[in-house]
Design a protein around this motif. Structure first.
Motif, PDB file in Angstrom:
ATOM      1  N   ALA A 128     -72.581 110.622  -4.791  1.00  0.00           N
ATOM      2  CA  ALA A 128     -72.779 111.772  -3.897  1.00  0.00           C
ATOM      3  C   ALA A 128     -73.773 111.701  -2.931  1.00  0.00           C
ATOM      4  O   ALA A 128     -73.826 112.335  -1.951  1.00  0.00           O
ATOM      5  N   THR A 129     -74.829 110.831  -3.152  1.00  0.00           N
ATOM      6  CA  THR A 129     -75.775 110.629  -2.410  1.00  0.00           C
ATOM      7  C   THR A 129     -75.612 109.527  -1.384  1.00  0.00           C
ATOM      8  O   THR A 129     -76.490 109.254  -0.630  1.00  0.00           O
ATOM      9  N   GLY A 130     -74.495 109.079  -1.316  1.00  0.00           N
ATOM     10  CA  GLY A 130     -74.175 107.742  -0.685  1.00  0.00           C
ATOM     11  C   GLY A 130     -73.200 108.358   0.424  1.00  0.00           C
ATOM     12  O   GLY A 130     -72.936 109.287   0.878  1.00  0.00           O
ATOM     13  N   LEU A 162     -73.270 113.556  -8.493  1.00  0.00           N
ATOM     14  CA  LEU A 162     -73.559 112.570  -9.629  1.00  0.00           C
ATOM     15  C   LEU A 162     -74.628 111.750  -8.907  1.00  0.00           C
ATOM     16  O   LEU A 162     -74.360 111.206  -7.732  1.00  0.00           O
ATOM     17  N   THR A 163     -75.740 111.695  -9.695  1.00  0.00           N
ATOM     18  CA  THR A 163     -76.717 110.588  -9.225  1.00  0.00           C
ATOM     19  C   THR A 163     -77.585 110.055 -10.219  1.00  0.00           C
ATOM     20  O   THR A 163     -77.601 110.809 -11.448  1.00  0.00           O
ATOM     21  N   ARG A 164     -78.157 108.925 -10.235  1.00  0.00           N
ATOM     22  CA  ARG A 164     -79.301 108.560 -11.206  1.00  0.00           C
ATOM     23  C   ARG A 164     -80.469 109.143 -10.962  1.00  0.00           C
ATOM     24  O   ARG A 164     -81.265 109.244 -12.226  1.00  0.00           O
ATOM     25  N   ASP A 165     -80.808 109.767  -9.978  1.00  0.00           N
ATOM     26  CA  ASP A 165     -81.883 110.532  -9.809  1.00  0.00           C
ATOM     27  C   ASP A 165     -82.109 112.042  -9.287  1.00  0.00           C
ATOM     28  O   ASP A 165     -81.980 111.893  -8.084  1.00  0.00           O
ATOM     29  N   VAL A 207     -65.940 105.954  -6.959  1.00  0.00           N
ATOM     30  CA  VAL A 207     -66.015 104.777  -6.209  1.00  0.00           C
ATOM     31  C   VAL A 207     -67.157 104.177  -7.016  1.00  0.00           C
ATOM     32  O   VAL A 207     -68.025 104.406  -7.822  1.00  0.00           O
ATOM     33  N   THR A 208     -67.195 102.781  -6.661  1.00  0.00           N
ATOM     34  CA  THR A 208     -68.260 101.789  -7.156  1.00  0.00           C
ATOM     35  C   THR A 208     -69.106 101.043  -6.190  1.00  0.00           C
ATOM     36  O   THR A 208     -68.754 101.296  -4.894  1.00  0.00           O
ATOM     37  N   PHE A 209     -70.012 100.395  -6.444  1.00  0.00           N
ATOM     38  CA  PHE A 209     -71.103 100.003  -5.920  1.00  0.00           C
ATOM     39  C   PHE A 209     -71.254  98.478  -5.681  1.00  0.00           C
ATOM     40  O   PHE A 209     -72.322  97.731  -6.278  1.00  0.00           O
ATOM     41  N   PHE A 256     -62.993  99.441   6.909  1.00  0.00           N
ATOM     42  CA  PHE A 256     -64.567  99.061   7.296  1.00  0.00           C
ATOM     43  C   PHE A 256     -65.277 100.214   7.956  1.00  0.00           C
ATOM     44  O   PHE A 256     -64.880 100.803   9.105  1.00  0.00           O
ATOM     45  N   TYR A 257     -66.613 100.404   7.319  1.00  0.00           N
ATOM     46  CA  TYR A 257     -67.362 101.538   8.073  1.00  0.00           C
ATOM     47  C   TYR A 257     -67.825 100.909   9.488  1.00  0.00           C
ATOM     48  O   TYR A 257     -68.611  99.725   9.505  1.00  0.00           O
ATOM     49  N   TRP A 258     -67.729 101.612  10.502  1.00  0.00           N
ATOM     50  CA  TRP A 258     -68.552 101.341  11.569  1.00  0.00           C
ATOM     51  C   TRP A 258     -70.076 101.417  11.508  1.00  0.00           C
ATOM     52  O   TRP A 258     -70.838 100.708  11.973  1.00  0.00           O
TER      53      TRP A 258
END
Ligand SMILES: NC(=O)c1ccc[n+]([C@@H]2O[C@H](COP(=O)([O-])OP(=O)(O)OC[C@H]3O[C@@H](n4cnc5c(N)ncnc54)[C@H](OP(=O)(O)O)[C@@H]3O)[C@@H](O)[C@H]2O)c1
Length: 316
Positions: free
Chosen positions: A12-14, A37-40, A80-82, A166-168
């Motif tokens: 969610a922070t991405g 959801l975030t790790r921090d 989503v995965t990273f 593809f993200y611009w």
């Protein structure tokens, strides 16, 4: 508030998850709330989401129990995965599996899995047009996501498979924008020949995902592909030149040259672009901008994205 449906948003922070979180938070009467959801939970981005009305919870995709807690009571889950955080297809598959299992455990009623094609369906390992990477992949960050589709299916989850583009923004954050060549002129470099590359403003992925959640059961069990526009390298260069008011050329390189650029992930991306080039009809055909616009009427074209974002593209 109590009768609103909770969407648990991974990342969610991405880029993708952030777009979805903002889409939900911006639609107060839409019947949904965000669990980010975030790790921090103390990061600036997490605090910003909380300020805008999101419930912010700690979770790590590498900690299955934290995912189970975070998905509990949620109506929907955006997964989503990273890949670029670790460059490991095995780890990506394990993370996707943990998310699918957490969604099953929580009885989530609609899951969106942000995925890609397993390219080996079109380019088997025996096909030498591109090298096999890490022993068993052609495009590792695609193939592992495509493999994970089966995990969601096998668990019987009510899932929508979301094929993204593809993200611009790669022109801003991933070093893929115009660069000065030896002649001092700006050029963008892709191994796409004269074929079209489906692209999208990353924020629009989240907006489309929100529309998919809002449609309820319509897209459960379906694969949905989205793009803002399909453009050749020459068309992207022309749009950049117009927006920047400077000459920008398209530098078409062979995929093997791109694979040899030496930056982390260059081989994976060289194979990825070659897949998109060699299977243009399949790849573009799976990502219809007109359809994406029905989900998200404010979907940006490259020209409109440039009008908003050109000042953020670093130019040497
Ligand atoms: N670049 C492209 O053109 C493109 C296009 C389509 C798809 N993709 C795919 O998009 C995926 C990445 O999505 P994105 O671009 O939305 O990511 P992103 O913008 O890089 O965001 C990553 C966010 O995810 C969180 N995160 C990272 N590791 C985590 C972990 N172990 N557990 C929980 N959260 C974690 C981080 O949040 P916290 O720090 O707050 O925890 C971070 O804010 C990749 O798999 C990539 O292949 C990329």
């Amino acid at each position: 508030m109590a009768d609103k449906k909770i969407i648990a948003v991974v990342g969610a922070t991405g880029a993708q998850g952030g777009g979805l979180a903002r889409a939900i938070l911006g639609d107060k009467g839409g019947g949904f709330t965000v669990r980010a959801l975030t790790r921090d939970v103390a990061s600036d981005k997490a605090k910003e989401l909380a300020k805008r009305g999101a419930e912010v919870v700690a979770a790590d995709v590498d900690d299955p129990e934290s995912l189970k807690r975070a998905f509990k009571g949620a109506y929907g889950a955006f997964c989503v995965t990273f890949f670029w955080a670790h460059f490991s297809p095995e780890k990506e598959l394990a993370e996707a599996t943990a998310m699918a299992q957490a969604a099953k455990h929580a009885g989530v009623r609609h899951v969106i899995w942000s995925t890609f094609e397993d390219t080996r369906k079109w380019v088997p390992l025996s096909d030498n047009r591109m090298p096999t990477l890490m022993g068993k992949y052609k495009v590792p960050h695609f193939d592992s996501k495509g493999m994970a589709n089966q995990v969601f299916t096998d668990l019987g989850l009510p899932v929508t498979f979301l094929l993204t583009s593809f993200y611009w923004e790669n022109m801003i954050y991933f070093g893929m924008g115009p660069k000065k060549g030896p002649d001092g002129k700006l050029a963008i470099t892709f191994p796409m020949g004269d074929k079209k590359l489906p692209g999208i403003a990353s924020e629009d992925i989240g907006k489309c995902a929100y529309a998919i959640f809002k449609k309820g059961s319509e897209f459960i069990g379906k694969t949905v592909g989205i793009a803002g526009e399909h453009l050749t390298g020459a068309q992207m260069a022309a749009a950049l030149a117009k927006a920047l008011g400077r000459e920008v050329r398209y530098n078409d390189v062979p995929p093997e040259v791109y694979r040899g650029f030496g930056f982390p992930g260059a081989e994976d991306l060289g194979n990825m672009f070659q897949f998109k080039r060699d299977f243009e009809k399949v790849f573009c055909g799976a990502r219809n901008p007109e359809f994406a616009r029905t989900l998200n009427p404010s979907l940006l074209t490259f020209e409109r994205w440039l009008a908003q974002s050109k000042s953020r593209i670093p130019l040497e």
